[in-house]
Design a protein around this motif. Structure first.
Motif, short mmCIF file in Angstrom:
data_model
loop_
_atom_site.label_atom_id
_atom_site.label_comp_id
_atom_site.label_asym_id
_atom_site.label_seq_id
_atom_site.Cartn_x
_atom_site.Cartn_y
_atom_site.Cartn_z
N TRP A 233 -36.72 33.32 -5.07
CA TRP A 233 -36.74 34.14 -3.85
C TRP A 233 -35.36 34.10 -3.21
CZ3 TRP A 233 -36.26 29.66 -0.97
CH2 TRP A 233 -36.91 28.53 -1.47
N VAL A 235 -32.99 34.04 -0.07
CA VAL A 235 -32.88 33.68 1.35
C VAL A 235 -31.68 34.42 1.92
CG1 VAL A 235 -32.63 31.83 3.04
CG2 VAL A 235 -33.82 31.39 0.86
N ALA A 245 -37.43 32.23 7.36
CA ALA A 245 -36.28 31.84 6.53
C ALA A 245 -35.38 33.04 6.25
CB ALA A 245 -36.76 31.21 5.23
N LEU A 251 -33.42 27.08 11.55
CA LEU A 251 -34.70 26.57 11.05
C LEU A 251 -34.73 25.08 11.35
CD1 LEU A 251 -34.87 28.29 7.51
CD2 LEU A 251 -35.92 29.09 9.65
N HIS A 254 -38.24 21.14 8.30
CA HIS A 254 -39.55 21.52 7.75
C HIS A 254 -39.64 21.17 6.27
CE1 HIS A 254 -36.95 24.93 6.59
NE2 HIS A 254 -37.83 25.18 5.61
N ASP A 256 -41.29 23.03 2.84
CA ASP A 256 -41.72 24.38 2.50
C ASP A 256 -43.19 24.40 2.09
OD1 ASP A 256 -39.21 25.44 2.95
OD2 ASP A 256 -39.17 26.55 1.05
N GLN A 267 -37.91 21.43 -4.63
CA GLN A 267 -37.31 22.70 -4.23
C GLN A 267 -35.85 22.77 -4.69
OE1 GLN A 267 -36.57 25.46 -0.24
NE2 GLN A 267 -37.96 23.73 -0.13
N LEU A 269 -32.34 25.05 -3.99
CA LEU A 269 -31.66 26.07 -3.18
C LEU A 269 -30.26 26.27 -3.74
CD1 LEU A 269 -32.64 25.14 0.53
CD2 LEU A 269 -33.42 27.13 -0.79
N THR A 281 -26.66 23.23 6.23
CA THR A 281 -27.95 22.67 5.81
C THR A 281 -28.12 21.29 6.42
OG1 THR A 281 -27.90 23.88 3.73
CG2 THR A 281 -29.27 21.90 3.79
N HIS A 399 -35.97 19.79 5.41
CA HIS A 399 -34.69 20.48 5.48
C HIS A 399 -34.70 21.49 6.62
CE1 HIS A 399 -37.27 23.05 3.02
NE2 HIS A 399 -36.47 24.07 3.28
N ARG A 401 -31.77 24.51 8.76
CA ARG A 401 -30.50 25.24 8.64
C ARG A 401 -30.07 25.63 10.04
NH1 ARG A 401 -32.21 30.97 6.70
NH2 ARG A 401 -32.74 31.45 8.84
N ARG A 412 -24.50 35.67 3.92
CA ARG A 412 -25.04 34.41 3.40
C ARG A 412 -26.20 34.73 2.48
NH1 ARG A 412 -28.77 30.35 4.70
NH2 ARG A 412 -27.97 28.20 4.68
N LEU A 414 -28.80 32.63 -0.38
CA LEU A 414 -29.24 31.53 -1.24
C LEU A 414 -30.36 32.08 -2.12
CD1 LEU A 414 -29.80 28.54 1.29
CD2 LEU A 414 -27.62 29.38 0.37
O1 LIG Z 1 -31.31 29.07 4.63
C1 LIG Z 1 -31.38 27.89 4.36
O2 LIG Z 1 -30.40 27.14 4.30
C2 LIG Z 1 -32.70 27.25 4.08
C3 LIG Z 1 -33.78 28.25 3.96
C4 LIG Z 1 -35.11 27.60 3.90
O3 LIG Z 1 -35.37 26.57 4.44
C5 LIG Z 1 -36.14 28.22 3.11
O4 LIG Z 1 -35.87 29.25 2.51
O5 LIG Z 1 -37.25 27.70 3.08
#
Ligand SMILES: O=C(O)CCC(=O)C(=O)O
Ligand SMILES: C[N+](C)(C)CCCC(=O)O
Ligand SMILES: [Fe+2]
Ligand SMILES: [Zn+2]
Length: 439
Positions: A233, A235, A245, A251, A254, A256, A267, A269, A281, A399, A401, A412, A414
């Motif tokens: 997915w 981000v 997200a 964020l 949390h 996921d 996970q 990233l 992060t 994690h 952000r 940005r 990810l």
């Molecule tokens: O954007 C980020 O650095 C983290 C995104 C995130 O926590 C997520 O996609 O679940």
């Protein structure tokens, strides 16, 4: 001794044209400053290497034939209940060797069985005759591994599950390895997964700054976990985002997908593009935080480890979805040790299925936990660079952000993906067998 063996073996495993990823073993080890990854393999090393497993000095039946006592050449002893021995007969009638699985039906097991005769052959195996004349044989090495003593079971547990954690706080020395190394070098891949299990987080560097690297990583371990957000997915800031997200907002800490009954264990990233300002992060060792909370505020810990919180996720992505789940924010084992954090403030439902008088104490407990996660002593901040892949234990590490400026351009990006711990641990065990040449 095994390190030398592993080094020789690993050179045979590297595809041609990849010689550049070969690094001396000691060099690889320094990359993980302070992380004693090889300890994870220690459970394999008994005082008796496999080829030198001690012979059996004596065998006898005890407890009216309900128990077999084995005396080893080193003077130690093991006791095996006969019902277990009969249940685990390794003959082709009772055991399907091609599947390494039991054929014997439980219906056909006499749970009160006693031995008729037990004999020792050549110090290397024991033979048992059962009352119905069925015959079973058990090798010394096989028996030794399955000894019921507290120490032997602890050692086997350690070998199979690597349950030892190395807790960390803001002082984390983020374990770092190259993507290429773990992709093409079995010892590096083994080290990556051992550290992922023990520390909960490893950063892989040097991946290409484009989509598709996580698919390759998935093939390396076996396969990725598909969810409603797709096999992998993206981000990035999206119009009409179906998840917080996919915005430029901050964020908070949390894990996921607590809305799934079995949230993804691991996970990935992968940073493809990073914004100039913001977007850092943040990570925190949730199990470390739980230990602190339990000490500091046992009542808050009790509330968070017993209250079922409603989660919700409704929308459309890979396909349409309407997911609901109840989770305790801190899942604990029978000893009260945290084994999984299930906390995403964004997907916590407005529906809250608890009595009204319990609501405020719950919020107070969650505030305590959330404050702990954000304490300067515990949280670790790191800004990902294009080509970095953050790999972490999504059951343990929370994690977050920092926000970043929104604009008309995508600044940005990810790519993310999940894997299950079953798949990751399976790959770890297979790599260990190959690297250490053990069973
Ligand atoms: O954007 C980020 O650095 C983290 C995104 C995130 O926590 C997520 O996609 O679940
Ligand atoms: C990043 N994403 C959208 C795949 C999942 C976010 C985590 C969650 O909603 O619990
Ligand atoms: Fe997330
Ligand atoms: Zn049998």
């Amino acid at each position: 001794m095994w390190r030398v063996v592993a080094k020789v073996l690993l050179r045979t495993k590297v595809p041609r044209g990849r010689a550049c990823c070969l690094q001396p073993v000691h060099k690889g080890r320094t990359l993980l400053a302070g992380i004693t990854w090889h300890h994870a393999a220690q459970g394999l090393h008994t005082a008796w290497p496999l080829s030198m497993s001690p012979g059996i000095q004596k065998v006898e039946a005890l407890d009216a034939g309900h128990l077999i006592r084995v005396e080893w050449e080193d003077g130690s002893e093991s006791r095996y209940p006969c019902v277990w021995l009969r249940d685990n007969c390794q003959c082709p009638h009772c055991f399907l060797h091609s599947a390494r699985a039991r054929k014997l039906l439980f219906e056909d097991l006499d749970v009160n069985i006693v031995v008729k005769e037990v004999t020792l052959a050549d110090r290397k195996k024991i033979s048992i005759k059962w009352p119905d004349e069925h015959a079973s044989e058990y090798e010394a090495e096989w028996l030794k591994k399955r000894c019921f003593s507290e120490e032997a079971r602890a050692e086997m547990r350690e070998t199979l599950f690597l349950p030892e954690y190395q807790y960390w706080g803001s002082d984390l020395q983020l374990p770092k390895m190259t993507f290429e190394d773990i992709m093409y070098n079995d010892e590096s891949a083994y080290r990556w997964l051992c550290t992922l299990k023990k520390v909960g987080i490893v950063i892989l560097t040097g991946a290409a700054a484009r989509q598709g690297e996580l698919i390759k990583l998935g093939h390396r371990i076996g396969f990725l976990r598909l969810t409603f957000y797709g096999p992998t997915w993206q981000v990035q800031d999206k119009a009409d985002a179906n998840n917080v997200a996919y915005t430029t907002g901050k964020l908070c800490f949390h894990t996921d997908y607590p809305v799934l009954q079995h949230p993804p264990g691991v996970q990935f990233l992968h940073c493809i593009k990073q914004t100039a300002t913001g977007g850092e992060t943040e990570v925190v060792d949730g199990f470390h935080a739980c230990n602190k909370l339990k000490q500091q505020n046992p009542q808050a810990y009790q509330i968070l480890s017993s209250t079922a919180v409603d989660y919700t996720d409704v929308g459309r992505d890979y396909c349409d979805f309407a997911v609901q789940c109840k989770q305790r924010i801190i899942d604990v084992d029978s000893r009260g040790q945290a084994v999984r954090i299930n906390y995403n403030n964004a997907t916590r439902d407005t529906v809250f299925d608890i009595p009204a008088e319990k609501v405020r104490p719950f919020y107070a407990a969650l505030k305590e936990f959330n404050d702990l996660l954000n304490s300067a002593e515990l949280k670790f901040t790191h800004k990902l660079k294009p080509g970095d892949i953050l790999t972490f234990d999504n059951w343990r590490v929370l994690h977050g952000r920092q926000s970043y400026p929104s604009g008309s351009e995508v600044t940005r990006h990810l790519e993310g993906a999940y894997a299950d711990w079953d798949v990751v641990m399976s790959r770890l065990r297979l790599l260990r067998k190959r690297v250490l040449k053990t069973d």
